[in-house]
Design a protein around this motif. Sequence first.
Motif, short mmCIF file in Angstrom:
data_model
loop_
_atom_site.label_atom_id
_atom_site.label_comp_id
_atom_site.label_asym_id
_atom_site.label_seq_id
_atom_site.Cartn_x
_atom_site.Cartn_y
_atom_site.Cartn_z
N VAL A 115 8.50 -3.88 4.44
CA VAL A 115 7.06 -4.16 4.37
C VAL A 115 6.42 -3.29 3.30
CG1 VAL A 115 4.86 -3.93 5.61
CG2 VAL A 115 6.80 -5.07 6.70
N ALA A 116 6.82 -2.02 3.21
CA ALA A 116 6.27 -1.15 2.16
C ALA A 116 6.56 -1.74 0.79
CB ALA A 116 6.83 0.26 2.28
N ASP A 117 7.80 -2.17 0.58
CA ASP A 117 8.18 -2.75 -0.71
C ASP A 117 7.39 -4.03 -1.00
OD1 ASP A 117 10.03 -0.72 -1.07
OD2 ASP A 117 11.76 -1.96 -0.50
N GLU A 118 7.18 -4.83 0.02
CA GLU A 118 6.43 -6.08 -0.15
C GLU A 118 4.94 -5.81 -0.36
OE1 GLU A 118 5.72 -10.05 -0.58
OE2 GLU A 118 7.74 -9.24 -0.29
N ALA A 119 4.41 -4.80 0.32
CA ALA A 119 2.97 -4.54 0.29
C ALA A 119 2.49 -3.89 -1.00
CB ALA A 119 2.57 -3.68 1.49
N VAL A 120 3.26 -2.96 -1.53
CA VAL A 120 2.78 -2.18 -2.69
C VAL A 120 2.26 -3.07 -3.81
CG1 VAL A 120 3.47 -0.58 -4.53
CG2 VAL A 120 4.02 -0.06 -2.15
N ALA A 135 -1.62 1.76 6.79
CA ALA A 135 -1.45 3.21 6.68
C ALA A 135 -1.29 3.83 8.07
CB ALA A 135 -2.63 3.83 5.94
N TRP A 136 -2.12 3.40 9.02
CA TRP A 136 -2.04 3.93 10.39
C TRP A 136 -0.66 3.66 10.99
CZ3 TRP A 136 -0.90 1.94 15.14
CH2 TRP A 136 -1.17 2.76 16.25
N ALA A 137 -0.16 2.43 10.79
CA ALA A 137 1.13 2.06 11.37
C ALA A 137 2.25 2.94 10.83
CB ALA A 137 1.42 0.58 11.10
N PRO A 146 6.15 7.13 0.53
CA PRO A 146 5.31 7.77 -0.48
C PRO A 146 4.71 6.80 -1.49
CG PRO A 146 7.59 8.59 -0.60
CD PRO A 146 7.49 7.68 0.58
N ALA A 147 5.46 5.80 -1.93
CA ALA A 147 4.92 4.84 -2.89
C ALA A 147 3.79 4.03 -2.26
CB ALA A 147 6.02 3.91 -3.39
N LEU A 148 3.95 3.66 -1.00
CA LEU A 148 2.90 2.92 -0.31
C LEU A 148 1.64 3.78 -0.17
CD1 LEU A 148 1.90 0.45 1.34
CD2 LEU A 148 2.87 1.57 3.35
N PHE A 149 1.78 5.01 0.30
CA PHE A 149 0.62 5.85 0.50
C PHE A 149 -0.07 6.17 -0.83
CE2 PHE A 149 2.34 6.40 4.74
CZ PHE A 149 1.18 6.40 5.50
N ALA A 150 0.70 6.36 -1.90
CA ALA A 150 0.10 6.61 -3.22
C ALA A 150 -0.68 5.38 -3.67
CB ALA A 150 1.18 6.96 -4.24
N ALA A 151 -0.12 4.20 -3.45
CA ALA A 151 -0.81 2.98 -3.85
C ALA A 151 -2.05 2.73 -3.00
CB ALA A 151 0.15 1.78 -3.75
N VAL A 152 -1.98 3.02 -1.70
CA VAL A 152 -3.15 2.87 -0.83
C VAL A 152 -4.25 3.82 -1.29
CG1 VAL A 152 -4.04 3.25 1.51
CG2 VAL A 152 -1.91 1.99 1.18
N ALA A 153 -3.90 5.03 -1.66
CA ALA A 153 -4.89 6.01 -2.11
C ALA A 153 -5.61 5.55 -3.36
CB ALA A 153 -4.22 7.36 -2.35
N GLU A 154 -4.94 4.74 -4.18
CA GLU A 154 -5.55 4.24 -5.40
C GLU A 154 -6.48 3.06 -5.15
OE1 GLU A 154 -2.60 3.41 -8.37
OE2 GLU A 154 -1.71 5.41 -8.18
N GLU A 155 -6.35 2.42 -4.01
CA GLU A 155 -7.15 1.23 -3.72
C GLU A 155 -8.58 1.57 -3.39
OE1 GLU A 155 -6.69 -2.11 -4.10
OE2 GLU A 155 -4.86 -1.51 -5.07
#
Length: 155
Positions: A115-120, A135-137, A146-155
């Motif tokens: 899911v992280a790979d698909e979501a980023v 992010a909560w999940a 880390p790549a997911l959280f970094a990308a979420v932080a940029e959104e």
Amino acid sequence: FAAVAEEALPRLGEFTEQGLANTVLAYAKAGEPAPALFAAVADEAVPRLGEFNAQELSNTAWAFATADIPAPALFAAVAEEALPRLGEFTEQGLANTVLAYAKAGEPAPALFAAVADEAVPRLGEFNAQELSNTAWAFATADIPAPALFAAVAEE
């Protein structure tokens, strides 16, 4: 709700995949306890999950988690079925799926990683609630991404 559950139980084999998913979704959303119905839907659904579409997979997992109904075999089977099909999931479906696993305390590290790979690359399409739920999940399930959280932080 109790009368509907009683009538539905012996007829679940007649339900479509959407009907199975929508039934548990309705009970979960209404906060109506129906453990026997959920158990019977899990038994009926597991061998048919290949026929479920992405939304039905996500909604079924979400319903069981929201209703706080333990169903390890169902969660394992949904994860296995969802993995190769995550590209079919909407952003809401991705978010709700990992949310369900985190809420249910069901370990699914391969699913979370996929899911992280698909979501980023799709995060720009996620709305605020979907970003927050995703992010909560991951945080609740203690899955490093880390790549997911970094990308979420940029959104």
